[in-house]
Scaffold this motif. Structure first.
Motif, PDB file in Angstrom:
ATOM      1  N   GLY A 256      19.175  10.217  22.670  1.00 14.36           N
ATOM      2  CA  GLY A 256      17.825  10.667  22.342  1.00 14.36           C
ATOM      3  C   GLY A 256      17.103  11.232  23.552  1.00 14.36           C
ATOM      4  N   ARG A 257      17.239  10.563  24.696  1.00 15.57           N
ATOM      5  CA  ARG A 257      16.567  11.022  25.918  1.00 15.57           C
ATOM      6  C   ARG A 257      17.166  12.317  26.445  1.00 15.57           C
ATOM      7  NH1 ARG A 257      16.944   5.427  27.153  1.00 15.57           N
ATOM      8  NH2 ARG A 257      18.771   5.872  28.466  1.00 15.57           N
ATOM      9  N   ALA A 258      18.478  12.478  26.286  1.00 13.07           N
ATOM     10  CA  ALA A 258      19.158  13.643  26.865  1.00 13.07           C
ATOM     11  C   ALA A 258      19.191  14.846  25.928  1.00 13.07           C
ATOM     12  CB  ALA A 258      20.588  13.263  27.254  1.00 13.07           C
ATOM     13  N   VAL A 259      19.111  14.589  24.616  1.00  8.12           N
ATOM     14  CA  VAL A 259      19.303  15.686  23.652  1.00  8.12           C
ATOM     15  C   VAL A 259      18.119  15.832  22.689  1.00  8.12           C
ATOM     16  CG1 VAL A 259      20.803  16.652  21.862  1.00  8.12           C
ATOM     17  CG2 VAL A 259      21.803  15.407  23.794  1.00  8.12           C
ATOM     18  N   THR A 260      17.887  14.824  21.873  1.00  8.81           N
ATOM     19  CA  THR A 260      16.939  14.973  20.765  1.00  8.81           C
ATOM     20  C   THR A 260      15.527  15.267  21.248  1.00  8.81           C
ATOM     21  OG1 THR A 260      18.260  13.310  19.608  1.00  8.81           O
ATOM     22  CG2 THR A 260      16.196  13.991  18.588  1.00  8.81           C
ATOM     23  N   LEU A 261      15.003  14.433  22.133  1.00  7.51           N
ATOM     24  CA  LEU A 261      13.627  14.631  22.613  1.00  7.51           C
ATOM     25  C   LEU A 261      13.480  15.926  23.404  1.00  7.51           C
ATOM     26  CD1 LEU A 261      10.812  13.370  22.596  1.00  7.51           C
ATOM     27  CD2 LEU A 261      11.420  12.158  24.712  1.00  7.51           C
ATOM     28  N   PRO A 262      14.390  16.243  24.344  1.00  9.12           N
ATOM     29  CA  PRO A 262      14.266  17.529  25.037  1.00  9.12           C
ATOM     30  C   PRO A 262      14.311  18.728  24.092  1.00  9.12           C
ATOM     31  CG  PRO A 262      15.731  16.089  26.249  1.00  9.12           C
ATOM     32  CD  PRO A 262      15.447  15.405  24.939  1.00  9.12           C
ATOM     33  N   CYS A 263      15.108  18.644  23.021  1.00 11.85           N
ATOM     34  CA  CYS A 263      15.202  19.768  22.086  1.00 11.85           C
ATOM     35  C   CYS A 263      13.881  20.009  21.364  1.00 11.85           C
ATOM     36  CB  CYS A 263      16.324  19.537  21.076  1.00 11.85           C
ATOM     37  SG  CYS A 263      17.978  19.815  21.755  1.00 11.85           S
ATOM     38  N   PHE A 264      13.119  18.954  21.105  1.00  9.28           N
ATOM     39  CA  PHE A 264      11.803  19.142  20.508  1.00  9.28           C
ATOM     40  C   PHE A 264      10.906  19.922  21.462  1.00  9.28           C
ATOM     41  CE2 PHE A 264       7.347  17.863  20.230  1.00  9.28           C
ATOM     42  CZ  PHE A 264       7.054  18.230  18.927  1.00  9.28           C
ATOM     43  N   PHE A 265      10.871  19.503  22.718  1.00 10.31           N
ATOM     44  CA  PHE A 265      10.011  20.194  23.682  1.00 10.31           C
ATOM     45  C   PHE A 265      10.526  21.596  24.001  1.00 10.31           C
ATOM     46  CE2 PHE A 265       8.775  15.736  24.493  1.00 10.31           C
ATOM     47  CZ  PHE A 265       7.407  15.881  24.280  1.00 10.31           C
ATOM     48  N   ASP A 266      11.845  21.793  23.927  1.00  9.11           N
ATOM     49  CA  ASP A 266      12.382  23.151  24.058  1.00  9.11           C
ATOM     50  C   ASP A 266      11.816  24.048  22.957  1.00  9.11           C
ATOM     51  OD1 ASP A 266      13.929  22.296  26.192  1.00  9.11           O
ATOM     52  OD2 ASP A 266      15.757  22.052  24.994  1.00  9.11           O
ATOM     53  N   ALA A 267      11.759  23.510  21.728  1.00 11.62           N
ATOM     54  CA  ALA A 267      11.214  24.280  20.609  1.00 11.62           C
ATOM     55  C   ALA A 267       9.731  24.570  20.819  1.00 11.62           C
ATOM     56  CB  ALA A 267      11.422  23.528  19.299  1.00 11.62           C
ATOM     57  N   VAL A 268       8.989  23.586  21.309  1.00 11.60           N
ATOM     58  CA  VAL A 268       7.561  23.785  21.585  1.00 11.60           C
ATOM     59  C   VAL A 268       7.375  24.888  22.628  1.00 11.60           C
ATOM     60  CG1 VAL A 268       5.502  22.719  22.591  1.00 11.60           C
ATOM     61  CG2 VAL A 268       6.892  21.455  20.940  1.00 11.60           C
ATOM     62  N   ASN A 269       8.163  24.839  23.688  1.00 14.01           N
ATOM     63  CA  ASN A 269       8.061  25.860  24.730  1.00 14.01           C
ATOM     64  C   ASN A 269       8.489  27.230  24.228  1.00 14.01           C
ATOM     65  OD1 ASN A 269       6.955  24.682  27.118  1.00 14.01           O
ATOM     66  ND2 ASN A 269       8.859  23.533  27.413  1.00 14.01           N
ATOM     67  N   LEU A 270       9.519  27.254  23.385  1.00 14.35           N
ATOM     68  CA  LEU A 270       9.963  28.538  22.812  1.00 14.35           C
ATOM     69  C   LEU A 270       8.869  29.165  21.955  1.00 14.35           C
ATOM     70  CD1 LEU A 270      13.675  28.335  21.624  1.00 14.35           C
ATOM     71  CD2 LEU A 270      12.685  29.877  23.311  1.00 14.35           C
ATOM     72  N   ALA A 271       8.172  28.331  21.185  1.00 12.18           N
ATOM     73  CA  ALA A 271       7.079  28.851  20.357  1.00 12.18           C
ATOM     74  C   ALA A 271       6.027  29.521  21.237  1.00 12.18           C
ATOM     75  CB  ALA A 271       6.460  27.717  19.540  1.00 12.18           C
ATOM     76  N   ARG A 272       5.799  28.959  22.418  1.00 13.49           N
ATOM     77  CA  ARG A 272       4.847  29.574  23.342  1.00 13.49           C
ATOM     78  C   ARG A 272       5.406  30.876  23.904  1.00 13.49           C
ATOM     79  NH1 ARG A 272       5.176  29.436  28.332  1.00 13.49           N
ATOM     80  NH2 ARG A 272       6.547  27.607  28.315  1.00 13.49           N
ATOM     81  N   VAL A 273       6.706  30.892  24.239  1.00 11.42           N
ATOM     82  CA  VAL A 273       7.339  32.094  24.791  1.00 11.42           C
ATOM     83  C   VAL A 273       7.250  33.256  23.812  1.00 11.42           C
ATOM     84  CG1 VAL A 273       9.545  33.098  25.507  1.00 11.42           C
ATOM     85  CG2 VAL A 273       8.884  30.836  26.345  1.00 11.42           C
ATOM     86  N   VAL A 274       7.467  32.979  22.509  1.00 13.91           N
ATOM     87  CA  VAL A 274       7.424  34.051  21.508  1.00 13.91           C
ATOM     88  C   VAL A 274       6.021  34.266  20.948  1.00 13.91           C
ATOM     89  CG1 VAL A 274       9.827  33.669  20.864  1.00 13.91           C
ATOM     90  CG2 VAL A 274       8.025  32.540  19.559  1.00 13.91           C
ATOM     91  N   GLU A 275       5.046  33.565  21.544  1.00 11.71           N
ATOM     92  CA  GLU A 275       3.633  33.694  21.153  1.00 11.71           C
ATOM     93  C   GLU A 275       3.438  33.379  19.673  1.00 11.71           C
ATOM     94  OE1 GLU A 275       2.560  37.640  22.388  1.00 11.71           O
ATOM     95  OE2 GLU A 275       2.434  37.076  24.502  1.00 11.71           O
ATOM     96  N   ALA A 276       4.052  32.277  19.270  1.00 15.56           N
ATOM     97  CA  ALA A 276       3.964  31.841  17.869  1.00 15.56           C
ATOM     98  C   ALA A 276       3.126  30.568  17.804  1.00 15.56           C
ATOM     99  CB  ALA A 276       5.349  31.624  17.291  1.00 15.56           C
ATOM    100  N   ASP A 277       1.809  30.725  17.874  1.00 19.96           N
ATOM    101  CA  ASP A 277       0.919  29.562  17.849  1.00 19.96           C
ATOM    102  C   ASP A 277       1.041  28.787  16.543  1.00 19.96           C
ATOM    103  OD1 ASP A 277       0.032  30.222  20.362  1.00 19.96           O
ATOM    104  OD2 ASP A 277      -1.775  31.260  19.662  1.00 19.96           O
ATOM    105  N   THR A 278       1.310  29.499  15.457  1.00 17.92           N
ATOM    106  CA  THR A 278       1.416  28.814  14.163  1.00 17.92           C
ATOM    107  C   THR A 278       2.637  27.896  14.130  1.00 17.92           C
ATOM    108  OG1 THR A 278       2.593  30.738  13.264  1.00 17.92           O
ATOM    109  CG2 THR A 278       0.209  30.620  12.885  1.00 17.92           C
ATOM    110  N   ILE A 279       3.743  28.327  14.724  1.00 22.44           N
ATOM    111  CA  ILE A 279       4.934  27.485  14.760  1.00 22.44           C
ATOM    112  C   ILE A 279       4.668  26.254  15.612  1.00 22.44           C
ATOM    113  CG2 ILE A 279       7.352  27.332  15.490  1.00 22.44           C
ATOM    114  CD1 ILE A 279       7.645  30.293  14.834  1.00 22.44           C
ATOM    115  N   ARG A 280       4.013  26.458  16.739  1.00 25.20           N
ATOM    116  CA  ARG A 280       3.680  25.321  17.609  1.00 25.20           C
ATOM    117  C   ARG A 280       2.793  24.320  16.847  1.00 25.20           C
ATOM    118  NH1 ARG A 280       2.915  21.349  19.076  1.00 25.20           N
ATOM    119  NH2 ARG A 280       2.221  20.465  21.069  1.00 25.20           N
ATOM    120  N   ALA A 281       1.819  24.822  16.132  1.00 24.80           N
ATOM    121  CA  ALA A 281       0.935  23.931  15.367  1.00 24.80           C
ATOM    122  C   ALA A 281       1.697  23.221  14.258  1.00 24.80           C
ATOM    123  CB  ALA A 281      -0.229  24.724  14.795  1.00 24.80           C
ATOM    124  N   ASP A 282       2.615  23.935  13.601  1.00 26.87           N
ATOM    125  CA  ASP A 282       3.387  23.334  12.512  1.00 26.87           C
ATOM    126  C   ASP A 282       4.327  22.232  13.006  1.00 26.87           C
ATOM    127  OD1 ASP A 282       2.195  24.941  10.612  1.00 26.87           O
ATOM    128  OD2 ASP A 282       3.806  26.432  10.589  1.00 26.87           O
TER     129      ASP A 282
END
Length: 332
Positions: A256-282
């Motif tokens: 969980g520490r090495a994969v699952t949790l980092p993957c969530f934050f990777d997705a959050v950061n990706l939403a910011r990179v693609v300027e998708a505020d709605t995805i980040r909020a969802d």
């Protein structure tokens, strides 16, 4: 770009055949269309399938990962740095997209929907091929209206799940960094599809939200250490999983520490990179997101009303409809 699409398509076909030997995939041909958009559509023509992909698809995928690896918060991660090569991320995203298309074939979605084609992106009929009006009388068209409207979204989640299962392969105590790369590459592809919808200012009629798809994806990831034990119990007819077949609590927590949790934050950061505020909020707050996964694991319909994040709530709505669809699919 055409060579890249063709080579990756061939690799995806081989990957599918090796990891899914029980299913004989009918002939699938790749047709690269001269278009700079992100577009993909699979079409049935008699006994074969044609996968139409715009040349711009690989360009958009490569641009996403080129931007991501230059983004310091993305590569820094949240306590777990993420060192990735953009070409490998682009490859994984595209392989998953192809595997997703193959799953529409294996899961018999064409006959069930009564469609000749299934599109992954908006405005794809601009390719000049069969439109959704060209329908047969599929069994799904005889469903109650409230189910029929959501059936395509359910089928997308089915194809998502099985394609991810093939790309991520079986759980192992090794290769967790590579697994994180594949999971995040899938999340990125899901975001690109949603962004394509947004650019045309139209709500997707056939696809769940990216956050919904990511919720299901990370829900699967949290279960990966347990899947082998669950399958063994099912195959042997055991009423419960043998505790000796389950990895230790320390190993599951480390995963969980090495994969699952980092993957969530990777997705959050990706939403910011693609300027998708709605995805980040969802995606919502991380505590709410993972609590929703824990609630979903209970598989109790009376508790689904407690889900807090937007993606989890749409997932819950679709999973209940999906359960009602299973008898129709089993009857095919």
């Amino acid at each position: 770009m055409t060579d890249c699409l063709v080579d990756t398509f061939q690799m995806a076909l081989r990957h599918f055949d090796v990891l899914n030997p029980r299913f004989f995939l009918p002939p699938v041909c790749l047709r690269v269309e001269s278009c700079d958009k992100l577009r993909a559509l699979i079409e049935r023509q008699r006994s074969e399938f044609i996968l139409h992909v715009a040349a711009g698809t690989s360009e958009r995928i490569e641009a996403l990962w080129a931007d991501a690896v230059r983004d310091e918060p993305f590569t820094a991660g949240i306590g777990v740095p993420f060192s990735v090569k953009p070409e490998q991320m682009a490859y994984n995203s595209l392989v998953w997209l192809f595997l997703h298309e193959f799953q529409h074939i294996e899961l018999n979605h064409f006959d069930l929907l009564g469609d000749f084609q299934i599109s992954e992106t908006p405005n794809t009929p601009a390719f000049g091929i069969a439109r959704r009006a060209d329908r047969q009388l599929g069994p799904m068209l005889r469903l109650p209206a409230e189910m029929r409207a959501e059936t395509p979204r359910c089928f997308e989640l089915q194809a998502d799940h099985d394609a991810a299962d093939l790309l991520l392969e079986a759980y192992s105590t090794e290769g967790w960094e590579d697994l994180r790369c594949k999971i995040t590459a899938i999340s990125g592809m899901m975001m690109l599809i949603e962004r394509a919808d947004a650019k045309y200012n139209e709500a997707s009629l056939t696809h769940p939200k990216a956050a919904t798809r990511i919720f299901q994806l990370l829900g699967h990831v949290t279960e990966m250490p347990l899947i082998r034990a669950q399958l063994k119990a099912k195959q042997t007819g055991a009423k419960a999983v043998d505790p000796d077949d389950i990895p230790s609590a320390d190993e599951i927590q480390a995963f969980g520490r090495a994969v699952t949790l980092p993957c969530f934050f990777d997705a959050v950061n990706l939403a910011r990179v693609v300027e998708a505020d709605t995805i980040r909020a969802d995606l919502g707050d991380p505590a709410d997101f993972f609590q929703d996964i824990a609630t979903a694991k209970l598989a109790a319909s009376d508790q689904l009303s407690q889900l807090k994040t937007s993606g989890a709530r749409e997932w819950a709505k679709l999973v209940l409809i999906n359960d009602r669809l299973k008898p129709f699919q089993a009857g095919q």
